[in-house]
Design an enzyme around this catalytic site. Sequence first.
Site, short mmCIF file in Angstrom:
data_model
loop_
_atom_site.label_atom_id
_atom_site.label_comp_id
_atom_site.label_asym_id
_atom_site.label_seq_id
_atom_site.Cartn_x
_atom_site.Cartn_y
_atom_site.Cartn_z
N LYS A 112 4.57 1.61 7.94
CA LYS A 112 3.31 2.43 8.63
C LYS A 112 2.74 1.85 9.64
CE LYS A 112 2.44 3.25 3.25
NZ LYS A 112 1.53 2.19 2.66
N LYS A 197 11.79 7.77 0.47
CA LYS A 197 11.02 7.45 -1.07
C LYS A 197 10.62 9.31 -1.64
CE LYS A 197 7.81 5.04 -2.20
NZ LYS A 197 7.22 4.11 -2.32
N LYS A 200 3.46 9.44 -2.56
CA LYS A 200 2.48 10.31 -3.18
C LYS A 200 1.55 10.96 -2.27
CE LYS A 200 0.88 6.86 -5.97
NZ LYS A 200 0.71 5.33 -5.03
P1 AMP Z 1 2.67 3.18 -5.52
O1 AMP Z 1 2.69 4.51 -5.75
O2 AMP Z 1 2.90 3.07 -4.43
O3 AMP Z 1 1.51 2.82 -6.01
O4 AMP Z 1 3.76 2.69 -6.78
C1 AMP Z 1 3.58 2.05 -7.59
C2 AMP Z 1 4.85 2.37 -8.84
O5 AMP Z 1 5.10 3.39 -8.74
C3 AMP Z 1 5.61 0.77 -7.92
O6 AMP Z 1 5.88 -0.45 -9.14
C4 AMP Z 1 6.50 1.47 -7.70
O7 AMP Z 1 7.18 0.84 -6.81
C5 AMP Z 1 7.07 2.93 -7.96
N1 AMP Z 1 7.62 3.87 -7.27
C6 AMP Z 1 7.10 4.59 -6.82
N2 AMP Z 1 7.42 5.51 -5.74
C7 AMP Z 1 8.22 5.45 -6.26
C8 AMP Z 1 10.25 6.05 -5.91
N3 AMP Z 1 10.23 6.68 -5.82
N4 AMP Z 1 10.81 5.76 -7.30
C9 AMP Z 1 10.97 4.93 -8.26
N5 AMP Z 1 9.08 3.80 -8.16
C10 AMP Z 1 8.13 4.81 -7.54
#
Ligand code: AMP
Length: 359
Positions: A112, A197, A200
Amino acid sequence: MTRVFSGIQPTGHLTLGNYLGAMRRWAAADQHQADALFCVVDLHALTMDHDPARVRRLSRQAATLLLASGLDPELCTLFVQSHVDEHARLSYLLECVATDGEMRRMIQYKEKAAKEAARGRSVRVSLLTYPVLMAADILAYGTDDVPVGEDQAQHVELARDLAVRFNQRYGHTFTVPRATLPQVAARVMNLQEPTRKMGKSDESGLGVVYLLDEPDVVRKKVMRAVTDSGREVVYDREERPGLANLLEILAACTGGNPEALSGVYESYGALKKDTAEAVVEVLRPVQERHRDLCADPGQVEGVLRDGAEKARTIARPTVDAAYRAIGLLPAASDTGAAVGAGTETGAGTDTAVVLNTAR
Ligand code: AMP
Ligand code: TRP
């Protein structure tokens, strides 16, 4: 009983990656097997440029979607991070245990920060220290297991390191946590760029399936997924990442195995069609429950209020113990026992220090 803690950032609309990598397991397994806490980590959403009204809106939406995905407040604790002061209190202490070098080695920070630097912009200090706040989230609750997707494994490793270091220096205070990763779909990839990945905060959103996407939008995104050149359907993450991603998504949605599924399909088209339908079916009940919950916002508010209260009760004693262990003087309003112990053992030494400095 095993203590489980995990969190999700309100930085964008939640995705299929969040669901398959994390949320689904929280609802299907963790809340039934453990004393589990799930948190909308809104303080983490302030580490990059943000719009206050959007963070508020997304925090509520994330909480609603967590309930819609099956979290049951009778079984687990669901709350918003900023409603519980203990996270920020403990984060500062852990900043006094973590090192600058350690922070700069975090992959997510490096990526980032490099992206911002390429645009001639600097990042917020909180982006650098964010893994420490995440460690505080985890350690404040005496957490054993942290169910996350693969991208968070390095951060959980840091939380382990900080727990061990704190315990060695200041006496046993924290449980040493570990990450638990899902067997399939630990890393769901962007449908347009399968080496990245599915996140969001994606700019175009074309390669990202959002939990609230209409069925036709889901179908379109999956049917347009970038696949690799070649005709045969084989499962090979390195050489055929686009195909592997679809096979993993299909496997995660149907309870199958990506390798075995690759033998079932003769064309990319058929694989995409089945994957699209499987995703639509997985999202359908979540979207229905989300609609019902939106009609009753008071219910979500009540869950979050009770959740924060429960979370505070759990975190407070551990964070207070950490304050004492690291050498902070208990306030007079704290329990009599703590103040008594502090003055008795500390007074003589403190006086000596003052005299020495004066001389
Ligand atoms: P975040 O969106 O970064 O707040 O992630 C929330 C949870 O979702 C965390 O446990 C991440 O590891 C999981 N996560 C987010 N994006 C992915 C993805 N593309 N594949 C698998 N797990 C994800
Ligand atoms: N950093 C995590 C993410 O981006 C979210 C998070 C914050 C978290 N605190 C946590 C996850 C504590 C697990 C435990 O996904």
